[in-house]
Design an enzyme around this catalytic site. Structure first.
Site, mmCIF file in Angstrom:
data_model
loop_
_atom_site.group_PDB
_atom_site.id
_atom_site.type_symbol
_atom_site.label_atom_id
_atom_site.label_comp_id
_atom_site.label_asym_id
_atom_site.label_seq_id
_atom_site.Cartn_x
_atom_site.Cartn_y
_atom_site.Cartn_z
ATOM 1 N N LYS A 21 0.857 -1.187 0.000
ATOM 2 C CA LYS A 21 0.000 0.000 0.000
ATOM 3 C C LYS A 21 0.896 1.241 0.000
ATOM 4 O O LYS A 21 1.461 1.627 1.012
ATOM 5 C CB LYS A 21 -0.917 0.050 1.232
ATOM 6 C CG LYS A 21 -2.043 1.047 0.990
ATOM 7 C CD LYS A 21 -2.584 1.739 2.203
ATOM 8 C CE LYS A 21 -1.793 2.876 2.729
ATOM 9 N NZ LYS A 21 -1.693 4.079 1.854
ATOM 10 N N GLU B 270 10.331 1.691 10.247
ATOM 11 C CA GLU B 270 11.288 2.782 9.995
ATOM 12 C C GLU B 270 10.496 4.068 10.175
ATOM 13 O O GLU B 270 9.643 4.382 9.347
ATOM 14 C CB GLU B 270 11.839 2.719 8.560
ATOM 15 C CG GLU B 270 12.414 1.386 8.125
ATOM 16 C CD GLU B 270 13.748 1.078 8.752
ATOM 17 O OE1 GLU B 270 14.264 1.898 9.530
ATOM 18 O OE2 GLU B 270 14.280 -0.002 8.469
ATOM 19 N N CYS C 176 13.964 11.190 5.664
ATOM 20 C CA CYS C 176 13.924 10.935 7.110
ATOM 21 C C CYS C 176 15.284 11.162 7.760
ATOM 22 O O CYS C 176 15.374 11.405 8.956
ATOM 23 C CB CYS C 176 13.468 9.508 7.351
ATOM 24 S SG CYS C 176 14.477 8.319 6.445
ATOM 25 N N GLU D 24 9.684 16.835 14.613
ATOM 26 C CA GLU D 24 10.081 16.662 13.210
ATOM 27 C C GLU D 24 9.236 17.580 12.326
ATOM 28 O O GLU D 24 8.005 17.541 12.371
ATOM 29 C CB GLU D 24 9.860 15.199 12.782
ATOM 30 C CG GLU D 24 10.324 14.930 11.366
ATOM 31 C CD GLU D 24 10.022 13.504 10.894
ATOM 32 O OE1 GLU D 24 8.898 13.016 11.124
ATOM 33 O OE2 GLU D 24 10.917 12.883 10.299
HETATM 34 P P1 NAD Z 1 2.588 8.630 7.348
HETATM 35 O O1 NAD Z 1 2.852 7.881 8.593
HETATM 36 O O2 NAD Z 1 1.602 9.722 7.366
HETATM 37 O O3 NAD Z 1 2.099 7.644 6.186
HETATM 38 C C1 NAD Z 1 2.885 6.543 5.764
HETATM 39 C C2 NAD Z 1 1.974 5.474 5.202
HETATM 40 O O4 NAD Z 1 1.146 4.966 6.255
HETATM 41 C C3 NAD Z 1 1.031 5.942 4.107
HETATM 42 O O5 NAD Z 1 0.938 4.928 3.137
HETATM 43 C C4 NAD Z 1 -0.285 6.121 4.851
HETATM 44 O O6 NAD Z 1 -1.433 5.992 4.037
HETATM 45 C C5 NAD Z 1 -0.214 4.984 5.856
HETATM 46 N N1 NAD Z 1 -1.018 5.159 7.071
HETATM 47 C C6 NAD Z 1 -1.302 6.317 7.713
HETATM 48 N N2 NAD Z 1 -2.043 6.054 8.823
HETATM 49 C C7 NAD Z 1 -2.221 4.696 8.879
HETATM 50 C C8 NAD Z 1 -2.900 3.817 9.765
HETATM 51 N N3 NAD Z 1 -3.529 4.278 10.854
HETATM 52 N N4 NAD Z 1 -2.875 2.504 9.499
HETATM 53 C C9 NAD Z 1 -2.222 2.015 8.417
HETATM 54 N N5 NAD Z 1 -1.574 2.805 7.530
HETATM 55 C C10 NAD Z 1 -1.558 4.134 7.759
HETATM 56 O O7 NAD Z 1 4.016 9.149 6.835
HETATM 57 P P2 NAD Z 1 4.313 10.091 5.603
HETATM 58 O O8 NAD Z 1 3.829 11.464 5.941
HETATM 59 O O9 NAD Z 1 3.851 9.430 4.363
HETATM 60 O O10 NAD Z 1 5.911 10.062 5.565
HETATM 61 C C11 NAD Z 1 6.726 10.958 6.269
HETATM 62 C C12 NAD Z 1 7.225 10.315 7.548
HETATM 63 O O11 NAD Z 1 7.936 9.122 7.236
HETATM 64 C C13 NAD Z 1 8.216 11.169 8.311
HETATM 65 O O12 NAD Z 1 7.939 11.073 9.680
HETATM 66 C C14 NAD Z 1 9.556 10.529 7.994
HETATM 67 O O13 NAD Z 1 10.571 10.762 8.945
HETATM 68 C C15 NAD Z 1 9.174 9.097 7.941
HETATM 69 N N6 NAD Z 1 10.153 8.329 7.175
HETATM 70 C C16 NAD Z 1 10.989 7.475 7.845
HETATM 71 C C17 NAD Z 1 11.956 6.766 7.144
HETATM 72 C C18 NAD Z 1 12.891 5.824 7.841
HETATM 73 O O14 NAD Z 1 13.551 5.050 7.144
HETATM 74 N N7 NAD Z 1 12.999 5.854 9.147
HETATM 75 C C19 NAD Z 1 12.060 6.925 5.756
HETATM 76 C C20 NAD Z 1 11.194 7.800 5.127
HETATM 77 C C21 NAD Z 1 10.230 8.489 5.837
#
Ligand code: NAD
Length: 485
Positions: A177, A253, A287, A389
Site C-alpha cells: 500500500k 522505519e 527521514c 520533526e
Molecule cells: P505517514 O505515517 O503519514 O504515512 C505513511 C503510510 O502509512 C502511508 O501509506 C499512509 O497511508 C499509511 N497510514 C497512515 N495512517 C495509517 C494507519 N492508521 N494505518 C495504516 N496505515 C496508515 O508518513 P508520511 O507522511 O507518508 O511520511 C513521512 C514520515 O515518514 C516522516 O515522519 C519521515 O521521517 C518518515 N520516514 C521514515 C523513514 C525511515 O527510514 N525511518 C524513511 C522515510 C520516511
C-alpha cells in the site's frame, strides 16, 4: 493527460467504486485518478496472497525467485523514463534526483536481494550426544507468510522496493500500500511485475489512505502475518495497536529529528557542502535529513553566514529543469504543516536567518506546494521547533562549547534515527559516534550507505534493522531441526 491508477489483485488490474485525486505539487494540477481499495478488495488481495504462498511461488527455489526478481529489475530499466516521470509528477522532486537516486536505487534493490538470497545459507552444528552417535542441529529459513508493505511519499519507489524486494526474495507474498500522495510509481511496478510473469497473488497492490481505508484494512487483517512500515512515528504507534490482536511481526522505519555536529577542527568547506545536502535534499523530506545543527562556538558565526549564502543560492525550479536543485513539498497539506512551524518559530522567538515563507513565482507554480529554504537560530533546546520533526527544508543551528555538551544536545531527543559528525580528528570521530543515540552515524559525509549494512532507528525512530541479511532475517522465520544420528 492524468493517469488512471488501479489496484492490482490476484494478477488483475481492478477498479473500485470510490476514487481520489493524485495531485502534482508543482502547480496543483491533476496527475491521476486513483481507485481506492475497499475492504472487499483488500480481502481478495489477502486471499490471493495466501493462496500464492502455497502455489508455484512456494515451490520455487531461492535461485528461481532471484531470476524472476532480476526480470522485474530488467522491466523497470526498460521503462526507466516512465518511472522517472511518474515519480516527478507525484512528488515534484528534481529530475536529476529521480534519475540518479530514486529509480536506480529502487531497481538495485531487486537485483541486490535476488543475489543475496541465492547466496545466503543457514547454520548447521554437529552435536555430541551421550551415546556417541551425535546429532545434526540445523535451521531452515521459511518465509513469514503474507506481508503488508506500507510506505510513505518522500522516496516512494526507493522505500517501497527496499521492503518489497527482500520480502519477495525470502519467499513471502506481499500486499503493498503506497502513500495516497504518491501512488504512480507503484502502479507502474504492478505492470512490470505482471509483464515479468510474477505469479498471480504474489504481488498485490492496494491504494488508499490509513485510518478507515486500505492501510487500516491491512493492519487489522487476520490473514496478514507481518507489517513492514515506513512513515511517521505516530502512525507506527497506531499500527502497533492495530496489529496487536493477532501479534503480527512488525518492522518500523519511523521519523527523526536528526542532529549534525560541526567541530572546530572540521574541514569547513566539506562540512558546509555536506550540511547543505543534509538539510535541503529532496526539499528536506528525507527521514535522514539534519534538522538540528550544532556548531562549535568559535566557528558559529562563520558557519551560519556561509550556510545562509548557500541556502539562498539553491535553484528552485521545475523538476524537469536539469539545473533545479530544490522542488516543492509533496502537497499543499504538507506545505501548510511546514509553514505552521515557520510561524511557530517566530512565536518561539527564533532568529530567521533566511527564508521563513513562500516563494513568489508569478506563474502557475504559485498554485503549488512551495516553501523557502529556511535557517533558524536562537531557539532554546526546549522549543517545539527544535524537538518536533518538521520534514521540510529547514534547520535550527545552535552553538556548543565542549564535546560533552555537543553529545548531550544531540542525544536530547525523543528520536534516534541518524546523525552526522564533521571533524578531522579520527579519535574524536569514533568517540562521539559511539556515544550518539542513533541507528546510523555519518562522519564527514551524509546519506552514504552500503546496502549490506544495518539500517534503522532507536527510540521513536523505529524497531528492527533492515539492509542485507538484516532484511532477510526479518522477512524469514527459521525452523530449528535436530536429527539424532
Ligand atoms: P505517514 O505515517 O503519514 O504515512 C505513511 C503510510 O502509512 C502511508 O501509506 C499512509 O497511508 C499509511 N497510514 C497512515 N495512517 C495509517 C494507519 N492508521 N494505518 C495504516 N496505515 C496508515 O508518513 P508520511 O507522511 O507518508 O511520511 C513521512 C514520515 O515518514 C516522516 O515522519 C519521515 O521521517 C518518515 N520516514 C521514515 C523513514 C525511515 O527510514 N525511518 C524513511 C522515510 C520516511
Amino acid at each position: 493527460m492524468p493517469h488512471e491508477i488501479k489496484n492490482y489483485v490476484a494478477g488483475q488490474f481492478v477498479t473500485s467504486k470510490s476514487s481520489f485525486d493524485d495531485i502534482n505539487p508543482v502547480d496543483g494540477s491533476l496527475a491521476g485518478t486513483v481507485h481506492e481499495a475497499d475492504q472487499a478488495t483488500v480481502d481478495r488481495a489477502v486471499g490471493a496472497a495466501r493462496e500464492a504462498l502455497h502455489g508455484p511461488w512456494g515451490s520455487m527455489s531461492a535461485a528461481e525467485r532471484g531470476v524472476l526478481l532480476n526480470k522485474v529489475a530488467d522491466g523497470i530499466e526498460a521503462r526507466f523514463d516512465d518511472f522517472v516521470a511518474a515519480e516527478i509528477a507525484d512528488t515534484g522532486k528534481p529530475l536529476t534526483q529521480a534519475r540518479t537516486l530514486d529509480i536506480p536505487r529502487g531497481t538495485a534493490n531487486f537485483r541486490f536481494f535476488a543475489n543475496l538470497v541465492s547466496t545466503s545459507g543457514t547454520e548447521c552444528f554437529e552435536m555430541g550426544t551421550p551415546d556417541g552417535a551425535g546429532a545434526l542441529n540445523y535451521s531452515v529459513q521459511k518465509p513469514l507468510g503474507v506481508v503488508g508493505v506500507i510506505s510513505p511519499w518522500n522516496l516512494p519507489f526507493l522505500l517501497l522496493t527496499w521492503k518489497l524486494a527482500p520480502a519477495l526474495a525470502a519467499g513471502n507474498t506481499v500486499i503493498a500500500k503506497p502513500s495516497e500522495e504518491t501512488p504512480a510509481s507503484a502502479a507502474l511496478l504492478a505492470e512490470v511485475m505482471h509483464e515479468a510473469g510474477v505469479p498471480a497473488g504474489v504481488f498485490n497492490l492496494v491504494n488508499g489512505f490509513g485510518p478507515g481505508s486500505a492501510g487500516e484494512f491491512l493492519t487489522t487483517h487476520t490473514g496478514v502475518d507481518a507489517i513492514t512500515f515506513t512513515g511517521e512515528s505516530a502512525t507506527g504507534s497506531a499500527i502497533m495497536r492495530a496489529a496487536a490482536d493477532n501479534v503480527k511481526a512488525l518492522s518500523f522505519e519511523l521519523g527523526g529529528k536528526n542532529a549534525a555536529i560541526v567541530f572546530d577542527d572540521a574541514d569547513l568547506d566539506q562540512a558546509i557542502d555536506g550540511t547543505v545536502r543534509s538539510v535541503f535534499s529532496n526539499c528536506g523530506q528525507v527521514c535522514l535529513c539534519s534538522e538540528r545543527v550544532y556548531v562549535h562556538d568559535s566557528i558559529f558565526d562563520e558557519f551560519v553566514s556561509r550556510l545562509k549564502v548557500r541556502a539562498e543560492a539553491l535553484r528552485m525550479g521545475h523538476p524537469e529543469d536539469e539545473q533545479t536543485e530544490i522542488g516543492p513539498l509533496v502537497s499543499k497539506a504538507h506545505r501548510d504543516k511546514v509553514l505552521s512551524y515557520y510561524e511557530l518559530a517566530r512565536e518561539e522567538g527564533a532568529n530567521i536567518v533566511t527564508g521563513g515563507g513562500i516563494p513568489g513565482f508569478g506563474d502557475e507554480r504559485d498554485q503549488g506546494a512551495w516553501v523557502e529554504p529556511t535557517i533558524l537560530t536562537g531557539l532554546p533546546e526546549s522549543a517545539r521547533c527544535v524537538r518536533e520533526e518538521i520534514f521540510g527544508p529547514v534547520c535550527h543551528i545552535a552553538p556548543f562549547v565542549t564535546e560533552e555538551q555537543a553529545v548531550a544536545m544531540a542525544n536530547d531527543s525523543a528520536y534516534g534515527l541518524a546523525a552526522a559528525i564533521w571533524t578531522t580528528n579520527l579519535s574524536r570521530a569514533h568517540r562521539v559516534a559511539r556515544q550518539i543515540e542513533a541507528g546510523i552515524v555519518w562522519v564527514n559525509t551524509w546519506y552514504l550507505r552500503d546496502l549490506r549494512t544495518p539500517f534503522g532507528g532507536v527510540k521513536l525512530s523505529g524497531i528492527g534493522r533492515e539492509g542485507g541479511v538484516h532484511s532477510l532475517n526479518f522477512y524469514s522465520e527459521p525452523t530449528n531441526i535436530c536429527i539424532k544420528l
